[in-house]
Design an enzyme around this catalytic site. Structure first.
Site, mmCIF file in Angstrom:
data_model
loop_
_atom_site.group_PDB
_atom_site.id
_atom_site.type_symbol
_atom_site.label_atom_id
_atom_site.label_comp_id
_atom_site.label_asym_id
_atom_site.label_seq_id
_atom_site.Cartn_x
_atom_site.Cartn_y
_atom_site.Cartn_z
ATOM 1 N N HIS A 106 0.843 -1.197 0.000
ATOM 2 C CA HIS A 106 0.000 0.000 0.000
ATOM 3 C C HIS A 106 0.882 1.251 0.000
ATOM 4 O O HIS A 106 1.267 1.742 1.066
ATOM 5 C CB HIS A 106 -0.912 0.011 1.230
ATOM 6 C CG HIS A 106 -1.837 -1.163 1.316
ATOM 7 N ND1 HIS A 106 -1.398 -2.437 1.630
ATOM 8 C CD2 HIS A 106 -3.187 -1.258 1.139
ATOM 9 C CE1 HIS A 106 -2.435 -3.257 1.637
ATOM 10 N NE2 HIS A 106 -3.525 -2.572 1.343
ATOM 11 N N GLY B 244 -3.246 -3.748 11.724
ATOM 12 C CA GLY B 244 -3.746 -4.192 10.424
ATOM 13 C C GLY B 244 -5.255 -4.202 10.436
ATOM 14 O O GLY B 244 -5.896 -3.567 9.591
ATOM 15 N N GLY C 43 -10.076 4.844 7.754
ATOM 16 C CA GLY C 43 -10.648 3.539 8.077
ATOM 17 C C GLY C 43 -10.654 3.259 9.563
ATOM 18 O O GLY C 43 -11.613 2.689 10.094
ATOM 19 N N ASN D 269 -7.038 11.918 4.173
ATOM 20 C CA ASN D 269 -6.728 12.094 2.748
ATOM 21 C C ASN D 269 -7.941 11.974 1.826
ATOM 22 O O ASN D 269 -7.793 12.022 0.597
ATOM 23 C CB ASN D 269 -5.630 11.103 2.317
ATOM 24 C CG ASN D 269 -6.027 9.657 2.512
ATOM 25 O OD1 ASN D 269 -7.186 9.285 2.357
ATOM 26 N ND2 ASN D 269 -5.045 8.813 2.845
ATOM 27 N N ARG E 132 -17.664 -17.948 39.193
ATOM 28 C CA ARG E 132 -17.448 -16.500 39.111
ATOM 29 C C ARG E 132 -17.188 -15.925 40.505
ATOM 30 O O ARG E 132 -16.355 -15.030 40.686
ATOM 31 C CB ARG E 132 -18.637 -15.793 38.466
ATOM 32 C CG ARG E 132 -19.937 -15.941 39.250
ATOM 33 C CD ARG E 132 -21.016 -14.975 38.818
ATOM 34 N NE ARG E 132 -22.258 -15.229 39.540
ATOM 35 C CZ ARG E 132 -23.194 -14.330 39.733
ATOM 36 N NH1 ARG E 132 -23.051 -13.105 39.262
ATOM 37 N NH2 ARG E 132 -24.290 -14.641 40.391
ATOM 38 N N GLU F 263 -17.253 -3.341 25.148
ATOM 39 C CA GLU F 263 -16.522 -4.602 25.241
ATOM 40 C C GLU F 263 -15.322 -4.674 24.301
ATOM 41 O O GLU F 263 -14.233 -5.121 24.697
ATOM 42 C CB GLU F 263 -17.463 -5.784 24.951
ATOM 43 C CG GLU F 263 -18.513 -6.022 26.014
ATOM 44 C CD GLU F 263 -19.783 -5.240 25.784
ATOM 45 O OE1 GLU F 263 -20.751 -5.449 26.532
ATOM 46 O OE2 GLU F 263 -19.812 -4.408 24.835
ATOM 47 N N HIS G 79 -21.280 -16.238 33.459
ATOM 48 C CA HIS G 79 -22.616 -16.600 32.961
ATOM 49 C C HIS G 79 -22.450 -17.427 31.684
ATOM 50 O O HIS G 79 -22.828 -17.021 30.595
ATOM 51 C CB HIS G 79 -23.470 -15.357 32.723
ATOM 52 C CG HIS G 79 -23.743 -14.578 33.983
ATOM 53 N ND1 HIS G 79 -22.742 -14.027 34.754
ATOM 54 C CD2 HIS G 79 -24.912 -14.261 34.601
ATOM 55 C CE1 HIS G 79 -23.284 -13.412 35.804
ATOM 56 N NE2 HIS G 79 -24.594 -13.544 35.746
ATOM 57 N N ARG H 115 -22.492 -18.856 36.572
ATOM 58 C CA ARG H 115 -23.335 -18.060 37.463
ATOM 59 C C ARG H 115 -23.810 -18.921 38.643
ATOM 60 O O ARG H 115 -23.924 -18.444 39.770
ATOM 61 C CB ARG H 115 -24.539 -17.528 36.685
ATOM 62 C CG ARG H 115 -25.509 -16.717 37.536
ATOM 63 C CD ARG H 115 -26.820 -16.523 36.798
ATOM 64 N NE ARG H 115 -27.734 -15.664 37.537
ATOM 65 C CZ ARG H 115 -29.018 -15.536 37.253
ATOM 66 N NH1 ARG H 115 -29.532 -16.211 36.236
ATOM 67 N NH2 ARG H 115 -29.786 -14.740 37.962
#
Length: 662
Positions: free
Chosen positions: A28, A115, A157, A186, A356, A410, A460, A519
């Site tokens: 590129h 990337g 991007g 650009n 948990r 997340e 969970h 859980r």
């Protein structure tokens, strides 16, 4: 002031990038040709970074988030003395140090693998977060032992990707002042003109996040770029500098078009472009001595002086704050305290607890013995049991705090954890519901590619969630994570397996870990501590039944192991010989010797049943053609968890029926 030598250096970077791509016939060129001036200005005037001294902890971090422009980064690394010219000639070739996109631990000077657009930007937020937290924790008046910037070169991007919105919001909220993003604006994307897909007001967007916004109207104006970076470093909060550039600058027929984005210029266009730069097209991979000298006398000189001063500061720091200095040295070494496991909880037979919750108990102990332990949850800390109870929250006012409020972000959380792990000085973690691991799956993949010591807590973990229904009940997630190479996916069966799983996570220097936790409550298995310790580390082991070759094998992970033990006891009452194998970590088990694997799952025993409240994908390898898998081929349902589990066949009676039908 900048002069003709600086312009020569900029054009040399452009030319090197062009030749690198032409030689490979792949790459590129557009970004390197347009963004070379801002990269040159940053590296020669601001960046405290010597790629030949990669272990210098207080270096500035540079991230090429637009990883497709890697030829520019490799050109910079070459002229700054850390990458041989021959490596540029081997761009994108087998065994070279110049892969198509920058790779962490593969090429000196590459801070993170980039990337996948948006992730470099977001990992940079993690780098800046690590700097801010460590500075808040260790710096004292007159002793700024952690004091560096994170610079990012990002593309259109990157800013279109959803993760950039999450990460930018988090960075702005937490006023990460040491984060500076250079936006290569650009107006061209791979498919064509950017305005066909992207027309938002970048200034308004980032100011709404709490960022500072600066504009450089001419991406070739080195003075204006320099002033903008200087201004950015003096402001509170993160800064984005939009630099208006021309993609493929200098190419008479392709500049400003998508034709120069992702394909070599071609020999004729290369010649015309070199002539535009005032360079001899007959000379390939040509760098004059004066260009090398510029980098030697600016960037490398500055970085060496900075490192020398830091080493002296660290010596005085150790004299004034000896205990803190020892903790700091241990943190930046990446090592764990020698006796960190001594305080970890042991769960007695008879204890009943959700994994948990048991994980939460382990976390409290880790936070006391591992000072570098740092992380948080995506707005589910109470459910994930991931907070350190007696610690303050991390914020711009209390950067030394241990609990990070990632918010419902997340993917950005996953990338930030990766950035913190790559930064060093921390053992970072992030937490959410297991079903939402899909939201950060690309970050998990990148974590595995980079080989990071990062931990992801997923709670969970099955249809036992119950009332929340199929949207919140994981099915295919376990198989998906297990399919990621170099990822420890550990689904512990009780509190003691959970403790050892955390040990594995903390000690895995080049493998990230996903902890998959329940859980609902689980009984502690009646297994000796040393057996659990070795068994979890090896990925699978016998938890119940005959040491001799049995007639039946019951294979399970997590909450289904205790259910398998119940079924095995009933089978024994019927005079059957049975063995129950807990398989918390397939990845680790597959790395064991054939002898060990045979000792756990004897090939002579063909009557096998696997039990797991998830997709059956992968289990047939272990049960063989004669065995059966009790799993879930569809989605879950909304009802009380115990009832859902029963309706889906995860009962002792169904296991017995399946075993006896073999």
């Amino acid at each position: 002031m900048f002069n003709e030598k600086d312009q020569l250096a900029v054009d040399t970077l452009r030319a090197l990038s062009i030749d690198t791509i032409e030689k490979a016939n792949s790459g590129h060129p557009g970004l390197p040709m347009g963004a070379a001036p801002m990269a040159y200005t940053l590296w020669t005037r601001h960046l405290n970074f010597n790629p030949q001294s990669k272990d210098y902890f207080n270096r500035d971090r540079f991230v090429l988030s637009a990883g497709h422009g890697s030829a520019l980064l490799y050109s910079l690394l070459h002229v700054s003395g850390s990458l041989e010219l021959e490596e540029l000639k081997q761009f994108r070739q087998w065994g070279s140090k110049t892969p198509g996109h920058p790779e962490y631990r593969h090429t000196d000077g590459v801070e993170v693998t980039t990337g996948p657009l948006g992730q470099g930007f977001s990992m940079s937020v993690g780098l800046a977060l690590a700097e801010d937290h460590l500075a808040g924790k260790f710096n004292k008046e007159g002793y700024n032992v952690v004091d560096h910037y994170t610079y990012v070169l990002a593309s259109d991007g990157d800013l279109m990707e959803g993760i950039s919105h999450e990460a930018a919001s988090f960075a702005g909220h937490n006023k990460l002042s040491k984060l500076v993003v250079l936006y290569d604006s650009n107006d061209i994307s791979l498919d064509g003109e950017l305005n066909k897909a992207f027309s938002e007001n970048t200034k308004a967007r980032f100011e709404a996040y709490g960022w500072n916004y600066l504009l450089v109207k001419d991406g070739n104006d080195l003075e204006e770029i320099d002033k903008a970076i200087t201004t950015a470093k003096s402001q509170e909060g993160p800064t984005i500098i939009e630099v208006k550039t021309t993609i493929g600058f200098g190419s008479p027929n392709k500049a400003g078009t998508n034709g120069v984005h992702g394909a070599p210029l071609g020999e004729d266009e290369r010649k015309l472009t070199f002539e535009n730069y005032g360079l001899d097209p007959e000379k390939r991979f040509n760098v004059s001595e004066e260009v090398y000298e510029i980098f030697q006398n600016t960037m490398l000189k500055r970085a060496n002086e900075d490192e020398s001063q830091w080493n002296s500061l660290l010596e005085k720091y150790a004299e004034t704050y000896p205990e803190l200095a020892e903790e700091f040295k241990l943190a930046i070494s990446g090592k764990l305290p020698k006796n960190y496991k001594d305080e970890l909880p042991r769960f007695e037979f008879g204890h009943n607890g959700a994994s948990r919750a048991d994980s939460g108990t382990v976390i409290q102990a880790i936070s006391k013995t591992v000072p570098s332990f740092f992380g948080g949850s995506a707005d589910l800390a109470g459910s994930n049991k991931s907070n350190v109870n007696d610690a303050t929250d991390y914020s711009s006012e209390t950067p030394e705090g241990k609990n990070v409020w990632f918010g419902v972000r997340e993917f950005a959380m996953g990338a930030a954890v990766n950035g913190m792990a790559a930064h060093g000085g921390l053992h970072p973690y992030g937490a959410t519901f297991f079903v939402f691991s899909d939201y950060l799956k690309p970050a998990l993949r990148l974590s595995s590619i980079m080989g990071l010591n990062a931990t992801f807590i997923f709670t969970h973990d099955s249809i036992a969630v119950g009332e929340d229904g199929p949207t919140h009940e994981p099915i295919e997630q376990l198989a998906g994570l297990r399919a990621i190479p170099n990822m420890n996916v550990i689904r512990p069966a009780d509190g003691n397996e959970t403790r050892v799983a955390w040990e594995v996570a903390l000690e895995s220097e080049s493998t990230p870990t996903s902890l998959v936790l329940t859980r609902q409550n689980l009984p502690v298995l009646d297994v000796p501590e040393d057996v659990v310790e070795e068994g979890v580390r090896k990925g699978a082991y016998t938890v119940y039944g005959s040491e001799e070759t049995p007639e039946f094998l019951l294979l399970a992970s997590g909450s289904e192991v205790s259910l398998a033990v119940e079924a095995a006891k009933d089978l024994e009452k019927q005079g059957k010989s049975v063995r129950v194998v807990s398989m918390p970590n397939w990845n680790a088990f597959e790395q064991q010797s054939e002898e060990y694997k045979e000792s756990v799952i004897p090939s002579s025993v063909t009557k096998r049943v696997a039990i797991e409240m998830a997709s059956p994908l992968g289990w047939h390898k272990y049960v063989g053609t004669a065995g059966k898998v009790i799993a879930i081929d569809g989605f879950g349902a909304s009802a009380p968890g115990d009832l859902v589990v029963e309706k889906y066949g995860f009962t002792k009676e169904n296991i017995l029926n399946q075993v006896m039908s073999l």
